[in-house]
Design an enzyme around this catalytic site. Structure first.
Site, PDB file in Angstrom:
ATOM      1  N   TYR A 141       0.779  -1.313   0.115  1.00  0.00           N
ATOM      2  CA  TYR A 141       0.053  -0.037  -0.119  1.00  0.00           C
ATOM      3  C   TYR A 141       0.898   1.330   0.027  1.00  0.00           C
ATOM      4  O   TYR A 141       1.452   1.575   1.060  1.00  0.00           O
ATOM      5  CB  TYR A 141      -0.793   0.037   1.263  1.00  0.00           C
ATOM      6  CG  TYR A 141      -1.781   0.852   1.270  1.00  0.00           C
ATOM      7  CD1 TYR A 141      -2.273   1.921   0.152  1.00  0.00           C
ATOM      8  CD2 TYR A 141      -2.779   1.016   2.448  1.00  0.00           C
ATOM      9  CE1 TYR A 141      -3.340   2.866   0.230  1.00  0.00           C
ATOM     10  CE2 TYR A 141      -3.892   2.204   2.331  1.00  0.00           C
ATOM     11  CZ  TYR A 141      -3.946   3.025   1.498  1.00  0.00           C
ATOM     12  OH  TYR A 141      -4.879   3.998   1.567  1.00  0.00           O
ATOM     13  N   LYS A 171      -1.279  -1.214  -4.237  1.00  0.00           N
ATOM     14  CA  LYS A 171      -2.348  -0.001  -4.406  1.00  0.00           C
ATOM     15  C   LYS A 171      -1.637   1.125  -4.222  1.00  0.00           C
ATOM     16  O   LYS A 171      -0.636   1.635  -3.298  1.00  0.00           O
ATOM     17  CB  LYS A 171      -3.374  -0.184  -3.157  1.00  0.00           C
ATOM     18  CG  LYS A 171      -4.427   1.100  -3.142  1.00  0.00           C
ATOM     19  CD  LYS A 171      -5.181   1.388  -2.231  1.00  0.00           C
ATOM     20  CE  LYS A 171      -6.086   2.634  -2.607  1.00  0.00           C
ATOM     21  NZ  LYS A 171      -6.804   3.134  -1.352  1.00  0.00           N
TER      22      LYS A 171
END
Length: 298
Positions: A141, A171
């Site tokens: 992330y 992400k």
């Protein structure tokens, strides 16, 4: 480890809050079912929009358990398991693995800034090792504006070299599309999800694996038409809804508009330290949303 199937339109789902400030798991699972039935290919549970880092280890596990107990399709969900303490990240990732979530979305340990790559590699190594018996796919992330740390491309490559198929994607919430494209170019089997639905036509062309968006809580049906049909008008409408929040607090804004869409004022409740969306902003966002929807509430 089976290949993760997470692709397409993924909502970074909000976490409803009860009067005591705990996760409202009944509303959380109801919202999850609604999103999965109305355009979402998958969900990112307990991410930034889900206010995960404001919840305790026990509360985060309780939310995960609620999704399992509700009979939701965990193979369509990644869950945020990153934490400032490595032991907490390990415990959360193990729990996600044991429950059967499709992936763990891992923030870097975000208190100490400027740490060396070796420290971040050691953190991932601890998580990978602890989950080796039931190896859940790991997504990095990348949100340096919040975490203060970068999963920079050379570090991502090092993690892939070190841990092989365990690191399956990323992400990107940085908003840096050059970074996102460089990360996506590392490998065809490395799945990059930018945090905006504006990329869905590029994703459809194979550049990205889809998007993981906060505003997909609000416009997933439009996003899905863009993703599955290449519908540019639907994408333009989805992006117009997203732009309603430009310059405004996104998480509280999303929850405020969710309260309007679902006619449930409690969905606007925030977990400290985040504060509720202002009344003036709420009125403006609702007016803009209803205009896009042609006065029809989704």
């Amino acid at each position: 480890m089976s290949e993760t199937k997470l692709r397409g339109v993924i909502a970074a789902i909000a976490t409803p809050v009860d009067e005591s400030g705990s996760p409202d798991t009944a509303r959380a699972t109801k919202l999850a079912r609604y999103l999965l039935d109305n355009g979402c290919d998958g969900l990112n549970v307990l991410g930034t929009t889900g206010e995960a880092t404001s919840y305790s280890l026990d509360e985060r596990k309780r939310v995960m358990n609620a999704y399992r107990d509700a009979g939701l399709s965990l193979d369509r969900m990644m869950v945020g398991t990153g934490a400032a303490a490595t032991a907490d990240a390990v415990a959360l990732t193990k729990h996600a693995s044991e429950l059967g979530f499709a992936g763990a979305l891992v923030l870097p340990p975000f208190y100490y800034k400027g740490v060396p790559d070796d420290g971040l590699v050691a953190y991932i190594d601890a998580i990978v090792t602890a989950t080796s018996a039931k190896p859940i796919p790991i997504y990095l992330y990348h949100y340096p504006q919040q975490s203060g740390l970068h999963w920079h491309v050379a570090l991502v490559q090092r993690l892939l070299d070190s841990f092989g198929g365990r690191i399956v994607g990323l992400k990107d919430s940085s908003g840096d599309m050059a970074y996102a494209r460089e990360a996506a170019a590392i490998s065809k089997s490395f799945h990059v999800f930018p945090s905006t639905e504006a990329v869905l036509l590029d994703a459809r062309a194979g550049v990205f694996a889809g998007c993981i968006s906060a505003t997909a809580n609000l416009n997933a049906d439009l996003c899905q038409r863009a993703w599955s049909q290449g519908d540019k008008a639907a994408l333009d409408a989805a992006v117009t809804i997203r732009k309603l929040f430009d310059g405004k607090p996104l998480v509280s804004g999303v929850k405020s508009l969710l309260a309007h869409i679902h006619a449930d004022p409690t969905l606007a409740r925030m977990k400290p330290p985040l504060a509720p969306f202002s009344a003036a902003d709420r009125a403006g966002v609702i007016a803009g949303y209803d205009l896009v929807r042609g006065k029809r509430v989704a």
